[in-house]
Design a protein around this motif. Structure first.
Motif, short mmCIF file in Angstrom:
data_model
loop_
_atom_site.label_atom_id
_atom_site.label_comp_id
_atom_site.label_asym_id
_atom_site.label_seq_id
_atom_site.Cartn_x
_atom_site.Cartn_y
_atom_site.Cartn_z
N LYS A 33 0.88 -1.21 0.10
CA LYS A 33 0.00 -0.03 0.05
C LYS A 33 0.94 1.45 0.06
O LYS A 33 0.51 2.23 -0.80
N SER A 37 0.76 4.19 -2.97
CA SER A 37 0.68 5.48 -2.48
C SER A 37 1.52 6.20 -2.95
O SER A 37 1.48 7.43 -3.35
N ASP A 72 -3.09 6.81 4.42
CA ASP A 72 -3.06 5.48 3.86
C ASP A 72 -2.63 4.49 5.21
O ASP A 72 -2.85 3.44 5.58
N HIS A 213 -10.48 -0.23 -2.48
CA HIS A 213 -9.06 0.56 -2.80
C HIS A 213 -8.78 0.68 -4.56
O HIS A 213 -8.28 1.58 -4.69
#
Length: 230
Positions: A33, A37, A72, A213
């Motif tokens: 993740k 990001s 996030d 997501h």
């Protein structure tokens, strides 16, 4: 050139993360993740390099994206370290909220939107937030102790979305603002799904994690890509 490399690379990394995220929270998914990001943030950075005339608008979008990156990470830490769940969740709300202030500022600054249009967007955002709270029972979502921060956050989320739609209309659907508006609509859709998984019942399932997501990253990449068209 770098923009056209990092955008598809980031999209691939984000898709890999979305598939893995459906399996639940883990340190491995947190790393994926973070990389995903970082890629949408780099997309915005390289978009400014490719289109320097949009440097001020782009800089505000980059700040918003950087705050989203921190948000996030905090929201995934919430799922990994359950004992500090409340702290991480509130932190995520705060970072994303400030990020939307930067997104809204980018729109207002770049278009020099008239004050009465901004006021209309604020009023619409407040109505959107009230509607979100009022519909919570119907949607079987229970905000509990987070009711106030959800209301405040939703207002700023809705403000950036309504301002982007207003921007698209004012500019007679200029490509940059259309891309931005679609991105922020997807961002809002993502948060609507996320609200169900965080505060609802029976929605902590792979399908909801994946769609949450997928719509989020699609939205963030479009927001970053809007810089290229300004």
């Amino acid at each position: 050139m770098a923009y056209y490399i990092v955008l598809p690379l980031g999209a691939i990394m984000s898709l890999i993360f979305c598939i893995n995220r459906a399996k639940g929270f883990s340190i491995k998914n947190l790393m994926l993740k973070s990389i995903s990001s970082l890629c949408y943030l780099l997309t915005a950075v390289f978009a400014v390099v490719s289109n320097p005339k949009a440097s001020t608008y782009g800089s505000l979008i980059i700040f918003g994206g950087a705050l989203g990156l921190v948000g996030d990470i905090l929201l995934d830490l919430k799922g990994i370290y359950k004992k500090d769940e409340s702290t991480y969740l509130k932190g995520g709300f705060i970072f994303f909220l400030i990020g939307h202030i930067f997104y809204s500022s980018a729109i207002i600054y770049s278009l020099l939107i008239k004050w009465w249009i901004v006021l209309i967007c604020i009023a619409a955002s407040l109505l959107f937030s009230y509607g979100n709270l009022l519909s919570s029972k119907i949607m079987k979502v229970h905000f509990g102790a987070y009711r106030s921060i959800v209301f405040i956050y939703t207002t700023f989320l809705a403000l950036s979305m309504t301002l982007s739609i207003a921007g698209a209309i004012i500019t007679r659907f200029h490509n940059g603002y259309v891309v931005l508006a679609i991105g922020l609509i997807l961002f809002t859709l993502s948060d609507a799904i996320l609200s169900g998984t965080f505060f609802g019942r029976g929605k902590e399932k792979p399908f909801y994690f994946f769609t949450n997501h997928l719509s989020y990253y699609a939205g963030q990449y479009l927001i970053a890509a809007s810089i290229m068209f300004m």
